[in-house]
Design a protein around this motif. Structure first.
Motif, PDB file in Angstrom:
ATOM      1  N   ASP A 104      26.651  19.214 -19.066  1.00 40.00           N
ATOM      2  CA  ASP A 104      27.140  19.702 -18.679  1.00 40.00           C
ATOM      3  C   ASP A 104      28.226  20.255 -19.130  1.00 40.00           C
ATOM      4  O   ASP A 104      29.104  20.767 -20.258  1.00 40.00           O
ATOM      5  CB  ASP A 104      28.694  17.835 -18.804  1.00 40.00           C
TER       6      ASP A 104
ATOM      7  N   ARG B 270      28.760  21.399 -24.693  1.00 35.51           N
ATOM      8  CA  ARG B 270      29.004  21.237 -23.674  1.00 35.51           C
ATOM      9  C   ARG B 270      29.759  20.175 -23.086  1.00 35.51           C
ATOM     10  O   ARG B 270      30.986  19.724 -24.122  1.00 35.51           O
ATOM     11  CB  ARG B 270      27.771  20.144 -24.527  1.00 35.51           C
ATOM     12  N   TYR B 271      29.841  19.510 -21.750  1.00 34.20           N
ATOM     13  CA  TYR B 271      31.097  19.200 -21.609  1.00 34.20           C
ATOM     14  C   TYR B 271      31.242  17.378 -21.698  1.00 34.20           C
ATOM     15  O   TYR B 271      30.399  16.752 -21.094  1.00 34.20           O
ATOM     16  CB  TYR B 271      31.485  19.059 -20.468  1.00 34.20           C
ATOM     17  N   GLU B 272      30.949  16.749 -22.782  1.00 34.85           N
ATOM     18  CA  GLU B 272      30.815  15.876 -23.079  1.00 34.85           C
ATOM     19  C   GLU B 272      31.585  15.361 -24.321  1.00 34.85           C
ATOM     20  O   GLU B 272      32.269  16.300 -25.218  1.00 34.85           O
ATOM     21  CB  GLU B 272      29.960  16.459 -24.073  1.00 34.85           C
ATOM     22  N   ASP B 273      31.841  14.048 -24.531  1.00 37.26           N
ATOM     23  CA  ASP B 273      32.798  13.101 -25.723  1.00 37.26           C
ATOM     24  C   ASP B 273      31.854  13.082 -26.969  1.00 37.26           C
ATOM     25  O   ASP B 273      30.860  13.229 -27.112  1.00 37.26           O
ATOM     26  CB  ASP B 273      33.241  11.625 -25.096  1.00 37.26           C
TER      27      ASP B 273
ATOM     28  N   HIS C 292      26.794  13.389 -30.808  1.00 38.69           N
ATOM     29  CA  HIS C 292      27.291  13.732 -29.735  1.00 38.69           C
ATOM     30  C   HIS C 292      28.508  14.832 -30.342  1.00 38.69           C
ATOM     31  O   HIS C 292      28.862  14.541 -30.948  1.00 38.69           O
ATOM     32  CB  HIS C 292      27.788  13.546 -28.482  1.00 38.69           C
TER      33      HIS C 292
ATOM     34  N   ALA D  10      30.959  18.798 -28.595  1.00 44.77           N
ATOM     35  CA  ALA D  10      30.888  18.854 -27.549  1.00 44.77           C
ATOM     36  C   ALA D  10      30.648  20.469 -28.028  1.00 44.77           C
ATOM     37  O   ALA D  10      30.635  21.550 -26.776  1.00 44.77           O
ATOM     38  CB  ALA D  10      32.649  19.148 -27.055  1.00 44.77           C
TER      39      ALA D  10
END
Lengths: 340, 840
Positions: free
Chosen positions: A152, A196-199, A204, A206
């Motif tokens: 992402d 990464r485009y990630e919550d 996790h 970003a």
């Protein structure tokens, strides 16, 4: 002689009792035991006495000297104990030492570099804002390929070249950058920040760190990859670690492999760290895809090699027992001091 | 993808345990992320029957079903209405454990008898979510009418479901059959294909169906089959169970059959109500200007030119591969259905699904690229299934458009290529066995092997692909550990500079804790670095958020006199913006890390009152026209007001010289000696004027440091004086003279002289020490400042500076007279050049 010595001892003892600090004791030592002291003078003069008196006088003077030395020592000890007779408390904390610390990610990155350096891997870096071409196309991930869903992506808003600038989603673009510029043999590792485009949640981020490894030559095999990874996990997590690899898929490697190591916390018996399986996923890897080689101008019929990539936070979390990846970016001094 | 284990077994005949199958598939590259065991926690849940439903006396939205559990009748309170008296349902008595449908993370909760609006509920009718079968919490699960009353639910509905985390390269594996083929190859059993043989004697279409593909690159094949005498209703339980277990919601016979075949074979199908399709015609093309379509979700959509559509004689009836149209939807009254089975261009489908945010099980499969050979097989299976469940009778193939048939291309490789790549030998028998178990065609010519993949393996394009198939079928356990041998490589471009490590070590040695901060930040956070009174709309004011940075830039441009614009704190620049930020709090790449570090200082201030010394050594991002941005590694340090002194509770207050000490040490250890740099007043709005300095080397700015402006500190919620240091490390590198050089010193004793002078307030320390050094040559070895004094004992406006000077000659011991002579020269020079007066 003996009379003079007695007088000397009496006054010296009185002065010693009055000496209250280190400076006074030193002064006393110079006066009574130093080179120019009366006692030293007396000792020197023993030689000029008549032969039959020499022996007795010498013994008396030396005894007086020993007595003064012992008195000095006793007085020193006494003073150290303090006025109320209490001893120095050796459990008092030390004075504050203002020494800083390196971030645990910096320390982990350095350890990874140090472990792999003897195998000939040089550490290189590359840009964090990348062209789509390096981040995807040269890695055998063309536009609109479903494999793009594996990453992402944050895109840069660029009116002049829409869609071309992005935040790199892995350190792999540096593979292509290195290979474009030099001929094999190639043996590099690439540490650096990726996006990464990630919550965000406990596992996790970003923004996080990766280390990429790349080895290209005429005869580098999948067995070399496996051997390198086994060496790596043992150097990082102890000589008892076992490695296992299983088939996987990355667009830029073929064959591809996911690597797991036996859990360092339970030695493979199963525990919360490894989710009860005894194994911990640690990195992705494989033999560099012939298309990737061809695209940077290497002849895939001549050259081959392996690549691997791992998350640095994950390694650090395993090493230091950190359970929330976001802790690395909160920069709480309590965290930084614990892991310094 | 979720695959019910019993379905997988049915297609393979495998008798191994679910765990064994999961492990072997995972090792072969088909990762099983989870095994869901429906029924694992159902120890007390039984099949019940609703006897009657009474209204709740106190709540219109609740009802009171009475359930026959097989052994007793129990009344419960229920909020769902999707069942009737006589329905069989899953009944959980008090004490049973159920998944909490409202929790964020899956969590099991024990059911307790409760009183709801005045009525006691002694159990519960379960939804599929509470049972852990699916995420569907709309209504309770109504079971098959044949479900055995009073029996444990696990017997009626249990079973394991494998959840696969599939990779992008294997579209064929997005199907039960695809997984079954892999499993069968691994276990050496034959695949039991569910696809029926073509029906002999089927002749001619019952009705003409005209097909037209405008552009074969967007639709390689379009096949269609008609189904007549359609009966739309509820599918049999075995179909509904499998769909539910695979995570697909059962709807009605025809739709369920198409979904079932999609899950089983990987080919998405679409059903049109044939009587609503105009002109007996189906075409595949991009829309004409102005064409619109109302899709199944009721939205009236304007069709952009690149959206691939299915059309009838008059216009669009579906978005190809993404969503059907409302007008041609199969309904309860549908009599004839046209089943569509097509191969669409993956890129086109992917773009449309992403653009409309309509990604579905079907579009996911099209996106990965399906083989055209599959369309007719899927139709056969679907028609057979529809007939089997009595939902209609159809033709296996009514019409087929396949303008440019293509066959899979064989791949050739030498046998020894496998060993060359893998580093371990595989004998030819093993290779043949592995490849033929996956239904590859083999053709040998001496040492060369020609491999023809089956139609569903279009991912096979290069020898390395074939090598991987052999290696993973034999198992990666075969691969031994060796270490790479060979030559050492040349110096690599972009090699990491060891001096970056050194800079970090120096800062840590100086007492600073290293931070690693985010590169993403907000404009507001950077705008806070300008005192709010300089801005018309500061970032934290009601007007300020949207255009905080534009405001700062405007101020920077208009206020050039205050040097807002250096690259260390480039307030006049435009930051790189994200097109798709996660939030407005991190929508740009930072121009400076100072804002983030002041926030970090503030966060740590909450739990510490001293020794807040932090630094960050990460890039900033400075845009460049037509190129990637510059990513200079700037060092950013922040310091709180107090640091520990040399006893337990003593602290010193940080003043400018404290920070200067850090700067000098960092620069000189980086090869730029303190005496080579000049320090001048820093005129920058982020810093307090009069308590900040700019460090330059030959006119180039290397660093800036000082006290953070009080307004800025307040904007960051800092409650004490705070200090900051910014260093342009790339500039320091360029200024560096390289490794330190040895220079000899005098072996003779030094003569020490102290010097205290009074000078005018505008004479700087640098002026004085320059004058001392110049006048003291050649005997002066060092001059160390040890005191500064302003106050009562000297005239107002003046200050006193005191230095310890050391004199020595290289070749002899200086006499007192010689030392005095040298010292007097220094004193006279200070008197004449700087008007200094000797202080008593």
């Amino acid at each position: 002689m003996q009379e003079r010595l007695d007088a000397l001892l009496t006054s010296a003892r009185a002065e010693l009792a009055a000496a209250a600090d280190d400076a006074a004791l030193e002064q006393w030592r110079v006066t009574h035991l130093g080179r120019r002291s009366v006692l030293t003078g007396l000792l020197r003069s023993v030689g000029s006495l008549p032969r039959e008196e020499r022996r007795e006088a010498g013994q008396a003077a030396n005894a007086a000297r020993r007595e003064l030395e012992e008195a000095l020592e006793a007085r020193q000890t006494e003073l150290r104990r303090g006025a109320d007779g209490a001893q120095v408390d050796v459990t008092m904390p030390g004075y504050p030492v203002r020494l800083g610390s390196l971030h645990p990610l910096t320390r982990t990155l350095r350890e990874i570099r140090r472990v792999l350096a003897p195998l000939g891997f040089r550490a290189v870096s590359g840009p964090e804002v990348e062209w789509d071409r390096y981040n995807f196309e040269l890695l055998n991930i063309p536009a609109d390929h479903p494999a793009r869903d594996m990453w992402d992506t944050f895109h840069i808003d660029d009116k002049a070249r829409p869609g071309e600038l992005l935040l790199r989603t892995h350190t792999s673009p540096v593979q292509a950058r290195v290979m474009e510029q030099i001929r094999p043999p190639v043996r590099v590792i690439v540490p650096g920040k990726v996006y990464r485009y990630e919550d965000r949640d406990a596992s996790h981020e970003a923004e996080f760190m990766q280390v990429e490894g790349l080895a290209i030559d005429k005869h580098i095999t999948m067995a070399d990859l496996r051997g390198t990874l086994t060496y790596f996990v043992r150097a990082m997590f102890g000589p008892d670690r076992e490695l296992r690899i299983r088939a996987s898929y990355f667009p830029f490697t073929e064959p591809s492999a996911e690597a797991e190591m036996s859990c360092h916390a339970c030695n493979g018996d199963g525990c919360p760290v490894c989710g009860g399986t005894g194994w911990i996923e640690i990195l992705g890897s494989g033999m560099v895809h012939p298309k990737v080689l061809a695209d940077v101008g290497y002849d895939p019929d001549v050259y081959q090699g392996f690549a691997f990539g791992m998350g640095v936070e994950r390694i650090a979390m395993l090493k230091y027992g950190v359970t929330d990846i976001r802790s690395f970016y909160r920069n709480d001094l309590r965290f930084l001091r614990q892991l310094r | 993808m979720r695959v019910p284990f019993e379905w997988l077994c049915e297609l393979t005949g495998i008798e191994a345990s679910v765990d064994d199958v999961a492990t072997r598939l995972t090792n072969a590259g088909f990762e099983v992320g989870a095994i869901h065991r429906a029924g694992e926690h159902w120890d007390r849940i039984v099949v019940g029957e609703v006897v009657r439903i009474d209204p709740h006396p106190n709540a219109d939205r609740l009802n009171l079903p009475t359930v026959n559990t097989g052994s007793e009748e129990v009344q419960v309170v229920c909020g769902a209405w999707n069942f009737e008296a006589g329905d069989r349902i899953a009944f959980a008595p008090a004490g049973a454990r159920l998944w909490d449908p409202y929790a964020d993370e899956p969590v099991l909760k024990e059911l307790k008898p409760t009183r709801i609006r005045g009525v006691v509920s002694r159990g519960m009718l379960c939804s599929t979510k509470e049972l852990g079968i699916s995420d569907d919490h709309e209504g309770i699960l109504v079971l098959d009418p044949d479900a055995p009353l009073g029996r444990p639910l696990a017997e009626a509905l249990g079973g394991e479901v494998l959840e696969f985390e599939l990779k992008a390269n294997r579209p064929d594996a997005l199907s039960v059959l695809g997984i079954a083929r892999e499993a069968a190859a691994l276990y050496g059993t034959p695949v039991r294909s569910p696809i029926p043989d073509d029906r002999a004697g089927e002749h001619g279409p019952s009705q003409p169906v005209q097909l037209q593909i405008d552009d074969p690159s967007l639709c390689a094949r379009y096949s269609a089959a008609l189904v007549h005498d359609v009966k739309v209703g509820e599918s049999p339980a075995w179909i509904r169970d499998r769909l539910e277990q695979a995570g697909v919601r059962p709807i009605s016979t025809i739709v369920d059959a198409t979904n079932y075949v999609m899950l089983e074979l990987g080919q998405p199908l679409h059903a049109f109500d044939w009587d609503t399709v105009r002109g007996g015609f189906i075409g595949v093309r991009t829309p004409r200007p102005g064409e619109r379509l109302v899709t199944l979700d009721g939205q009236d959509r304007e069709l952009t030119p690149e959206t691939l559509c299915i059309v009838d004689a008059e216009g669009p009836v579906a978005l190809a591969g993404v969503m059907g149209g409302l007008d041609t939807e199969v309904t309860d009254t549908t009599a004839t259905v046209l089943l569509e089975s097509a191969t669409f261009d993956p890129v086109s489908i992917r773009r449309t699904a992403h653009r409309l945010n309509l990604r579905s099980e079907a579009s996911r499969r099209f996106e990965k690229g399906l083989p055209p050979e599959l369309t007719v097989l899927a139709l056969r299976r679907c028609v057979q299934l529809i007939e089997e469940i009595g939902a209609g009778r159809g033709e296996f193939l009514t019409a087929d458009a396949y303008p440019e048939p293509s066959d899979p291309t064989p791949v050739s490789l030498e046998f020894d290529r496998i060993e060359r790549l893998m580093g371990v030998a595989y004998d030819r028998g093993e290779v043949r066995q592995a490849l033929s178990s996956l239904e590859f065609g083999l053709d040998e010519d001496g040492d060369e092997l020609r491999v023809t993949p089956p139609f569903w393996r279009r991912d096979m394009t290069a020898p390395a692909d074939v090598v991987e198939e052999v290696a993973r079928l034999v198992g990666y356990e075969r691969i031994p550990d060796t270490l790479p041998t060979g030559q050492v490589m040349d110096l690599a471009p972009g090699e990491i500079d060891e001096r970056d490590d050194e800079a970090r070590d120096i800062m840590a040695g100086l007492g600073f804790a290293e931070c690693v901060t985010y590169a993403l930040t907000s404009e507001a956070r950077m705008a806070r670095l300008v005192p709010p009174d300089l801005l018309d709309a500061p970032p934290d004011s009601p007007l300020g958020d949207a255009d905080a940075w534009a405001e700062v830039r405007e101020t920077a441009m208009n206020d050039a006199g205050r040097s807002l614009t250096d690259r260390l704190l480039p307030l006049d620049r435009e930051p790189l913006r994200l097109r798709n930020p996660l939030s407005m709090d991190e929508n740009v790449l930072r121009l400076t890390g100072l804002g983030t570090m002041l926030e970090t200082l503030r966060a740590n201030r909450r739990h510490a009152d001293r020794d807040l010394l932090l630094f960050d050594y990460q890039p900033s991002f400075l845009a460049r026209d037509g190129d990637l941005p510059e990513e200079p590694n700037f060092l950013t340090a922040v310091i709180g007001e107090r640091v520990s002194a040399d006893r337990w509770n003593e602290t010193v207050t940080v003043e400018l010289p404290f920070v200067r000490g850090v700067v000098d040490e960092l620069l000189s250890r980086s090869g730029v000696p303190a005496e080579a740099t000049s320090h001048d007043d820093l005129q920058h709005p982020t810093f307090a004027s009069g308590a900040s300095a700019a460090v330059a080397y030959r006119g180039r700015l290397l660093a800036a440091y000082g006290e953070v402006d009080a307004e800025v500190a307040e904007a960051f919620d800092l409650d004490e004086r705070s200090w900051a240091l910014l260093v342009d490390m790339p500039a320091v590198r360029e200024a560096s003279a390289g490794p330190p050089r040895f220079s000899a010193w005098s072996e003779y004793p030094s003569a020490l002289r102290d010097l205290a002078i009074v000078v005018d307030g505008d004479v700087t320390q640098a002026d004085v020490s320059d004058a001392i050094v110049r006048a003291g040559r050649p005997l002066l070895q060092s001059a160390r400042l040890f005191d500064e004094y302003r106050g009562e004992q000297i005239p107002p406006g003046k200050r006193s500076l005191a230095y310890a000077l050391s004199y020595a000659a290289p070749d002899r011991t200086l006499t007192d007279k010689q030392a005095d002579r040298a010292h007097n020269r220094v004193v006279r020079a200070l008197q004449h050049r700087l008007g200094a007066e000797l202080r008593g």
